[in-house]
Design a protein around this motif. Structure first.
Motif, short mmCIF file in Angstrom:
data_model
loop_
_atom_site.label_atom_id
_atom_site.label_comp_id
_atom_site.label_asym_id
_atom_site.label_seq_id
_atom_site.Cartn_x
_atom_site.Cartn_y
_atom_site.Cartn_z
N LEU A 50 0.83 -1.21 0.00
CA LEU A 50 0.00 0.00 0.00
C LEU A 50 0.86 1.26 0.00
O LEU A 50 0.54 2.25 -0.66
N GLY A 51 1.98 1.22 0.75
CA GLY A 51 2.87 2.37 0.76
C GLY A 51 3.54 2.60 -0.57
O GLY A 51 3.71 3.75 -1.01
N VAL A 52 3.91 1.52 -1.25
CA VAL A 52 4.56 1.66 -2.56
C VAL A 52 3.61 2.26 -3.58
O VAL A 52 4.00 3.06 -4.45
N GLU A 53 2.32 1.91 -3.49
CA GLU A 53 1.35 2.41 -4.46
C GLU A 53 1.08 3.89 -4.32
O GLU A 53 0.45 4.49 -5.21
N THR A 54 1.50 4.50 -3.22
CA THR A 54 1.32 5.95 -3.08
C THR A 54 2.28 6.73 -3.96
O THR A 54 2.07 7.93 -4.18
N TYR A 55 3.35 6.11 -4.44
CA TYR A 55 4.31 6.76 -5.35
C TYR A 55 3.84 6.49 -6.79
O TYR A 55 3.91 5.34 -7.27
N SER A 56 3.36 7.52 -7.44
CA SER A 56 2.76 7.34 -8.76
C SER A 56 3.74 6.77 -9.78
O SER A 56 3.36 5.95 -10.63
N LEU A 58 6.38 4.69 -9.31
CA LEU A 58 6.54 3.25 -9.08
C LEU A 58 5.27 2.49 -9.40
O LEU A 58 5.32 1.38 -9.94
N ALA A 59 4.12 3.07 -9.06
CA ALA A 59 2.85 2.38 -9.31
C ALA A 59 2.59 2.20 -10.80
O ALA A 59 2.07 1.17 -11.22
N GLN A 60 2.96 3.18 -11.63
CA GLN A 60 2.77 3.05 -13.07
C GLN A 60 3.80 2.12 -13.69
O GLN A 60 3.49 1.35 -14.60
N ARG A 61 5.04 2.16 -13.19
CA ARG A 61 6.09 1.33 -13.76
C ARG A 61 5.90 -0.14 -13.42
O ARG A 61 6.13 -1.02 -14.25
N TRP A 62 5.47 -0.42 -12.20
CA TRP A 62 5.30 -1.80 -11.74
C TRP A 62 3.83 -2.12 -11.52
O TRP A 62 3.45 -2.78 -10.55
N GLN A 63 2.98 -1.67 -12.42
CA GLN A 63 1.54 -1.84 -12.24
C GLN A 63 1.14 -3.31 -12.24
O GLN A 63 0.41 -3.77 -11.36
N GLU A 64 1.60 -4.07 -13.22
CA GLU A 64 1.22 -5.48 -13.31
C GLU A 64 1.78 -6.32 -12.16
O GLU A 64 1.04 -7.10 -11.55
N PRO A 65 3.08 -6.20 -11.82
CA PRO A 65 3.57 -6.97 -10.66
C PRO A 65 2.86 -6.61 -9.36
O PRO A 65 2.58 -7.49 -8.53
N LEU A 66 2.54 -5.34 -9.17
CA LEU A 66 1.84 -4.94 -7.96
C LEU A 66 0.43 -5.53 -7.92
O LEU A 66 -0.06 -5.93 -6.86
N ALA A 67 -0.22 -5.59 -9.08
CA ALA A 67 -1.55 -6.20 -9.14
C ALA A 67 -1.48 -7.69 -8.83
O ALA A 67 -2.35 -8.24 -8.15
#
Length: 305
Positions: A50-56, A58-67
């Motif tokens: 959840l903390g990592v997803e607050t950084y736009s 990182l969230a866009q670059r690693w969208q699929e792995p985070l999902a």
């Protein structure tokens, strides 16, 4: 008819035995220390995610792995809830009597609702609630959370008394200082906001200085207000919280003693051996068939006589 009733009783006893065996196996797994450590690690991992997803970026670059990680965490928490439910297979009501079980099941269940999937904000709030589950595995934190729940009635009474006192002083401030200082006491709402800020003693010196320019009685007004709100009511709230904390600690200690005593008095569960080929059911069916054959033989003998 007797044969039918006996078959029903045998089937019911077989199902009850299977539920007890399932509950015993699941309890051994759920009560294991490594299981709690693994769930705690998953909760902390979910918090990091959840903390990592607050950084736009990182969230866009690693969208699929985070999902994929989010799906893995959801699967882990779902398996955990199912295992805890299986541990109460022989007594399902006991599962819902534990508020932590209900909270965990609700957080997992809401994640599968269609409304939650369409609402990103609601989904993130539900994922944030998973972090609160750490209180389940930390005894001291669990006591504090329980104490917060126990102090709610006292806190509501405190808020009612504080609101009444704030209203009375706000009306007195409007009557005494409304005309001379309309910026702070020109209406009931402004007076309430001013006194609410003074509750933290922030800007008290300036308020007293301004009040003395208006009336010498302002010193008694502000002095009594600070004495009642900032000292008396705050100490009263602290007393309510401390009392609730002691009650929660005593309740948690009594619950631990009860669980320990029940675990000592309860005999070790006898786990039934696995029966992948249904041998046990076939033996029961063969016994019933032999009983029916024996009864038919006896009836034929009686008819022949």
């Amino acid at each position: 008819m007797n044969h039918m009733h006996r078959s029903i009783r045998v089937s019911a006893s077989v199902r009850a035995g299977r539920r007890r065996a399932l509950a015993a196996r699941a309890s051994l797994l759920v009560d294991a220390r490594w299981f709690s450590v693994a769930v705690m690690a998953a909760i902390l991992g979910n918090a990091v995610l959840l903390g990592v997803e607050t950084y736009s970026g990182l969230a866009q670059r690693w969208q699929e792995p985070l999902a994929v990680l989010e799906s893995c965490f959801l699967a882990l928490f779902t398996c955990e809830s199912l295992l805890r439910l299986a541990a109460h297979a022989d007594r399902p009501r006991e599962f819902f009597r534990n508020p932590w079980n209900v909270f965990d099941a609700a957080v997992v269940l809401f994640a599968f609702l269609p409304v939650t999937g369409d609402n990103t904000t609601l989904l993130r709030l539900l994922r944030l609630f998973r972090v609160l589950r750490t209180a389940r595995f930390l005894p001291q934190l669990r006591v504090i959370v329980t104490a917060l729940g126990k102090c709610l009635p006292g806190t509501v009474s405190f808020l009612m008394v504080g609101t009444l006192l704030l209203y009375v002083y706000a009306m007195v401030g409007w009557l005494c200082f409304g005309a001379a200082d309309p910026q702070h006491y020109g209406s009931l709402g402004r007076a309430v906001v001013t006194l609410f800020i003074l509750m933290s003693l922030d800007g008290l010196g300036d308020a007293v200085h301004t009040g003395l320019l208006i009336s010498p009685w302002s010193l008694a007004y502000f002095g009594s207000y600070v004495l009642l709100n900032s000292f008396l009511l705050v100490n009263l709230l602290i007393g309510v919280v401390i009392n609730s904390l002691e009650q929660a600690r005593d309740s948690d200690l009594a619950e631990r003693k009860t669980v320990r005593r029940e675990a000592e008095e309860k005999p070790a569960p006898e786990l039934e051996p696995p029966d992948p080929f249904g041998v046990h059911d076939r033996i029961l069916a063969a016994r019933l068939a032999l009983d029916d054959a024996e009864r038919l033989i006896q009836m034929s003998r009686l008819d022949s006589r």
